[in-house]
Design a protein around this motif. Sequence first.
Motif, mmCIF file in Angstrom:
data_model
loop_
_atom_site.group_PDB
_atom_site.id
_atom_site.type_symbol
_atom_site.label_atom_id
_atom_site.label_comp_id
_atom_site.label_asym_id
_atom_site.label_seq_id
_atom_site.Cartn_x
_atom_site.Cartn_y
_atom_site.Cartn_z
ATOM 1 N N VAL A 1 0.860 -1.191 0.000
ATOM 2 C CA VAL A 1 0.000 0.000 0.000
ATOM 3 C C VAL A 1 0.894 1.238 0.000
ATOM 4 C CG1 VAL A 1 -1.849 1.232 1.183
ATOM 5 C CG2 VAL A 1 -1.734 -1.275 1.306
ATOM 6 N N PRO A 2 0.958 1.973 -1.117
ATOM 7 C CA PRO A 2 1.829 3.152 -1.209
ATOM 8 C C PRO A 2 1.144 4.410 -0.701
ATOM 9 C CG PRO A 2 0.805 2.751 -3.323
ATOM 10 C CD PRO A 2 0.301 1.670 -2.400
ATOM 11 N N ALA A 3 1.891 5.494 -0.680
ATOM 12 C CA ALA A 3 1.342 6.793 -0.272
ATOM 13 C C ALA A 3 0.314 7.283 -1.278
ATOM 14 C CB ALA A 3 2.470 7.807 -0.140
ATOM 15 N N GLN A 4 -0.741 7.901 -0.769
ATOM 16 C CA GLN A 4 -1.766 8.502 -1.624
ATOM 17 C C GLN A 4 -1.369 9.933 -1.989
ATOM 18 O OE1 GLN A 4 -4.540 6.574 -2.710
ATOM 19 N NE2 GLN A 4 -2.999 5.151 -1.914
ATOM 20 N N PRO A 5 -1.980 10.512 -3.025
ATOM 21 C CA PRO A 5 -1.590 11.855 -3.463
ATOM 22 C C PRO A 5 -1.835 12.912 -2.388
ATOM 23 C CG PRO A 5 -2.898 10.740 -5.147
ATOM 24 C CD PRO A 5 -2.987 9.902 -3.911
ATOM 25 N N VAL A 6 -0.998 13.927 -2.403
ATOM 26 C CA VAL A 6 -1.186 15.074 -1.516
ATOM 27 C C VAL A 6 -2.378 15.883 -2.023
ATOM 28 C CG1 VAL A 6 -0.146 17.198 -0.630
ATOM 29 C CG2 VAL A 6 1.284 15.158 -1.006
ATOM 30 N N PRO A 7 -3.337 16.227 -1.161
ATOM 31 C CA PRO A 7 -4.500 17.003 -1.619
ATOM 32 C C PRO A 7 -4.093 18.366 -2.184
ATOM 33 C CG PRO A 7 -4.885 16.067 0.555
ATOM 34 C CD PRO A 7 -3.442 15.849 0.259
ATOM 35 N N GLU A 8 -4.898 18.835 -3.102
ATOM 36 C CA GLU A 8 -4.591 20.120 -3.748
ATOM 37 C C GLU A 8 -4.562 21.271 -2.748
ATOM 38 O OE1 GLU A 8 -7.220 20.870 -6.952
ATOM 39 O OE2 GLU A 8 -6.506 19.192 -8.201
ATOM 40 N N HIS A 9 -5.376 21.188 -1.698
ATOM 41 C CA HIS A 9 -5.442 22.302 -0.755
ATOM 42 C C HIS A 9 -4.408 22.192 0.357
ATOM 43 C CE1 HIS A 9 -8.157 19.130 0.564
ATOM 44 N NE2 HIS A 9 -8.177 19.626 1.791
ATOM 45 N N ALA A 10 -3.475 21.229 0.245
ATOM 46 C CA ALA A 10 -2.359 21.127 1.178
ATOM 47 C C ALA A 10 -1.067 21.466 0.454
ATOM 48 C CB ALA A 10 -2.277 19.721 1.762
ATOM 49 N N ARG A 11 -0.108 21.989 1.183
ATOM 50 C CA ARG A 11 1.218 22.255 0.625
ATOM 51 C C ARG A 11 2.214 21.366 1.369
ATOM 52 N NH1 ARG A 11 3.126 28.312 0.598
ATOM 53 N NH2 ARG A 11 1.581 28.359 -1.100
ATOM 54 N N GLN A 12 2.891 20.474 0.636
ATOM 55 C CA GLN A 12 3.852 19.566 1.265
ATOM 56 C C GLN A 12 5.244 20.204 1.311
ATOM 57 O OE1 GLN A 12 4.116 15.097 0.715
ATOM 58 N NE2 GLN A 12 5.980 15.698 -0.362
ATOM 59 N N HIS A 13 5.899 20.055 2.471
ATOM 60 C CA HIS A 13 7.269 20.493 2.683
ATOM 61 C C HIS A 13 8.093 19.283 3.126
ATOM 62 C CE1 HIS A 13 6.091 24.849 2.893
ATOM 63 N NE2 HIS A 13 4.954 24.308 3.305
ATOM 64 N N MET A 14 9.366 19.251 2.769
ATOM 65 C CA MET A 14 10.293 18.257 3.300
ATOM 66 C C MET A 14 11.104 18.950 4.388
ATOM 67 S SD MET A 14 9.434 15.525 1.757
ATOM 68 C CE MET A 14 10.734 14.428 2.335
ATOM 69 N N VAL A 15 10.740 18.685 5.641
ATOM 70 C CA VAL A 15 11.292 19.411 6.782
ATOM 71 C C VAL A 15 12.524 18.677 7.299
ATOM 72 C CG1 VAL A 15 10.812 20.249 9.110
ATOM 73 C CG2 VAL A 15 9.014 20.324 7.357
ATOM 74 N N ARG A 16 13.630 19.389 7.387
ATOM 75 C CA ARG A 16 14.902 18.786 7.768
ATOM 76 C C ARG A 16 15.016 18.658 9.287
ATOM 77 N NH1 ARG A 16 18.998 17.888 4.514
ATOM 78 N NH2 ARG A 16 18.080 19.294 2.945
ATOM 79 N N MET A 17 15.396 17.467 9.724
ATOM 80 C CA MET A 17 15.641 17.210 11.138
ATOM 81 C C MET A 17 17.122 17.455 11.463
ATOM 82 S SD MET A 17 12.606 16.262 12.308
ATOM 83 C CE MET A 17 11.956 17.530 11.214
ATOM 84 N N ARG A 18 17.485 17.393 12.715
ATOM 85 C CA ARG A 18 18.842 17.738 13.152
ATOM 86 C C ARG A 18 19.917 16.833 12.556
ATOM 87 N NH1 ARG A 18 18.037 17.111 19.475
ATOM 88 N NH2 ARG A 18 16.118 18.168 18.832
ATOM 89 N N ASP A 19 19.532 15.589 12.168
ATOM 90 C CA ASP A 19 20.518 14.683 11.565
ATOM 91 C C ASP A 19 20.545 14.772 10.042
ATOM 92 O OD1 ASP A 19 18.114 13.487 10.975
ATOM 93 O OD2 ASP A 19 18.605 11.536 11.844
#
Length: 566
Positions: free
Chosen positions: A8-26
């Motif tokens: 079961v893969p990830a579903q699409p990001v909804p149009e009304h959401a904005r996805q960010h790739m947030v960097r952690m300390r490592d």
Amino acid sequence: MSLAFERVPAQPVPEHARQHMVRMRDGLRLATDVYGHDRGPGPAVLVRLPYDKNSRYVFFDRVAERFTARGYVLVVQDVRGKFRSEGATLGWTGEVDDGYDTIEWVTRQPWSNGAVGMFGDSYYGFTQWSAVSSQHPALRAIVPRVTTTGVRPGLATYDASVAQPCWLEGVDYQAHIWIDNETYEYEADLTKRPLVAAYEEAFAAIGKRSDGFDLAVHGIELTAYNGPHPYDARPVPVLHCVGWFDNLGIAHMRDYTELAKRPAWAAVQYLYADTIDHENYFLEQAPVQPENDHMADDAALSTMLDAYCGPALEFFGVFLKDEAAPASLPRVRWKLGHAGWRTSPAWPPPGAVPLDLELGAAHAALGPLPGGTLSPAADDAADRSEEAVSWRYDPDDLVPSAVANTFMQLHGHPDESATAARDDVLVFTTAAAEEPLDLAGPVSAVLHVESTAPTYDLFVRLLDVAPDGAARLVLRGCVQADAPGPWQVGLGHTGYRLRPGHRLALMVASSDFPNHVPNSGTAENPWFTTAPKASLQKLTTGGARPSRLRLTVLAAPAGPEGGERP
């Protein structure tokens, strides 16, 4: 033939959401959706979960509509190693630091005014407690639902003070959810011996295995908190959203009662207890009909989400937006099953008293309902003769679990009278109630039991027996024993009305399959045994060894049916 499975893969990001790739300390990046990002600075509500932030299962696109309409920015994140996020896949680890780093990122965004709350169920309740452990100063309030601070994925999440049977559902969860970024759907053949072979077959077919599964089957506990335990962290206002039928309910109420002993925490914790199971099905709709099944019906989902989001929105209105004073919130809001909502200043509510029922007529306990008796303990109980009854544990003829999936206990809410009629199950029953009997608080059983085996399990269920003989679950609990009793089996807390004409029944068995791994009957790890041993258990009651059920009941019925609505 290889075992069949579905990835079961990830579903699409909804149009009304904005996805960010947030960097952690490592340096690793976690996929994070922001709803309501196009508004001025305001409070944010953060959710961190492993179940695909964009799936219908967690329905956060629908939850976001309710939160953004009230002026919140909703931030939903796939935890490390799951779905769109980077990193190794191992649950219950890394959540303290990742929670802190995500909150820090939130506070630096143009849509944030620096106030952060957290919300969510189960594992994403645990990530809230991890963030509490991180002690980020911007975390102002949390709303953990049907969850626990504890980390015991391979053991029943009941009473951490005593040994527990192996919780097969918990380990099965590891083997489906925590393999890699995606999840895997398959049916393990639980008839295999050793039982671990059923999952080795699945891992061979998938080509990968679950590190969490391997730790769980070997009894190795995970280290979750690299900061203080949440109990010892800086208190933040918390709304405990508890389900009386939740399979984590015992553990969740343990958090509530332990924090109530700590003055700083007690001053900022609130309880909201509903008659729901882990998947948010309601007692009043059980067994669930298709039109009320929010997993499949969009209208039912919309109705459920109003109840799901409402308490959190009210709570955050107080602690994130200062819309009302904390004194405006009831300290305890609880639903009395079959009666309605109540409020009280504390839990158990004022007027709640213990009621001890002694197990009697042991000779009749093997067999169909009503079996033996449950009757108020008398002052002269020590003068009564001891009596005993024995029952078998046969690993080739296991006592069936009430439902295969206890996360959805109320979806089917089956009649258990056939299980009570088995000759390897004890059952003790009260007389029919003449007036309503309101349970409001903890319930436990003290059982004087010994066994021919060096280790044995005790599974206890409290049932409501209707006038037509149907018996349905109210509470359950278990212990793993290694010596003669007495053994105290905690069944958790409840708010439940036993209606006139109904009876309470206490059911005792030595297996509960497939919810729990069958006991090996020896010192061998039950996951690896090929020949589990049968045994004979004996329960004694009366005289100097009375076996008892302890209820907490209201001295008078809690007002008219329907009660106060939240």
